[in-house]
Design a protein around this motif. Structure first.
Motif, mmCIF file in Angstrom:
data_model
loop_
_atom_site.group_PDB
_atom_site.id
_atom_site.type_symbol
_atom_site.label_atom_id
_atom_site.label_comp_id
_atom_site.label_asym_id
_atom_site.label_seq_id
_atom_site.Cartn_x
_atom_site.Cartn_y
_atom_site.Cartn_z
ATOM 1 N N MET A 1 57.697 83.501 74.130
ATOM 2 C CA MET A 1 57.594 84.045 75.310
ATOM 3 C C MET A 1 56.299 84.660 75.816
ATOM 4 S SD MET A 1 59.438 83.435 78.041
ATOM 5 C CE MET A 1 59.897 83.770 79.717
ATOM 6 N N LYS A 2 56.046 85.445 74.909
ATOM 7 C CA LYS A 2 54.892 86.308 74.845
ATOM 8 C C LYS A 2 53.508 85.252 75.007
ATOM 9 C CE LYS A 2 56.432 90.537 72.995
ATOM 10 N NZ LYS A 2 56.276 91.746 71.819
ATOM 11 N N GLY A 3 53.673 84.375 73.814
ATOM 12 C CA GLY A 3 52.589 83.095 73.914
ATOM 13 C C GLY A 3 52.503 82.459 75.260
ATOM 14 N N LEU A 4 53.331 82.401 75.949
ATOM 15 C CA LEU A 4 53.251 81.350 77.095
ATOM 16 C C LEU A 4 52.705 82.415 78.239
ATOM 17 C CD1 LEU A 4 54.054 78.863 78.700
ATOM 18 C CD2 LEU A 4 56.202 80.082 79.360
ATOM 19 N N ALA A 5 53.017 83.750 78.193
ATOM 20 C CA ALA A 5 52.530 84.675 79.151
ATOM 21 C C ALA A 5 51.008 84.784 78.847
ATOM 22 C CB ALA A 5 53.055 86.003 79.248
ATOM 23 N N ALA B 1 49.093 82.893 77.787
ATOM 24 C CA ALA B 1 48.294 81.198 77.850
ATOM 25 C C ALA B 1 48.081 81.151 79.331
ATOM 26 C CB ALA B 1 48.940 80.084 77.324
ATOM 27 N N VAL B 2 49.102 81.491 79.997
ATOM 28 C CA VAL B 2 48.992 81.691 81.584
ATOM 29 C C VAL B 2 47.950 82.625 82.032
ATOM 30 C CG1 VAL B 2 50.264 82.072 83.805
ATOM 31 C CG2 VAL B 2 51.206 80.832 81.936
ATOM 32 N N THR B 3 47.937 83.837 81.533
ATOM 33 C CA THR B 3 47.045 84.570 81.950
ATOM 34 C C THR B 3 45.497 84.336 81.643
ATOM 35 O OG1 THR B 3 48.737 86.311 81.322
ATOM 36 C CG2 THR B 3 46.356 87.077 81.593
#
Length: 81
Positions: A1-5, A7-9
């Motif tokens: 989940m942290k990785g996805l956030a 990447a989006v940032t």
């Protein structure tokens, strides 16, 4: 989940920078000085004074207490490494 956030940032900030959401400052303009400046003077050199008294040199103090010959011979007999 942290990785996805993360990447989006990163993608979001990249898009904002690419499309000019943040203004980029231009480089400062060059300034040319056309008048000449003359400096007159002397280049100062370092000055030192040494005052020493005459004295007799004690050459006997330069003689070693022990001979180094034994240590040199022992070191040559062994392999260096």
């Amino acid at each position: 989940m942290k990785g996805l956030a993360l990447a989006v940032t990163v993608v979001g900030v990249g898009l904002l920078l690419a499309f000019g959401a943040f203004p980029v400052q231009a480089a400062p303009k060059r300034m040319v000085i056309e008048e000449t400046l003359t400096i007159k003077g002397e280049v100062l050199r370092p000055n030192i004074q040494i005052t020493m008294q005459r004295s007799k040199i004690n050459y006997d103090a330069l003689q070693p207490d022990k001979s180094f010959l034994d240590r040199i011979v022992r070191s040559v007999r062994h392999k260096p490494f």
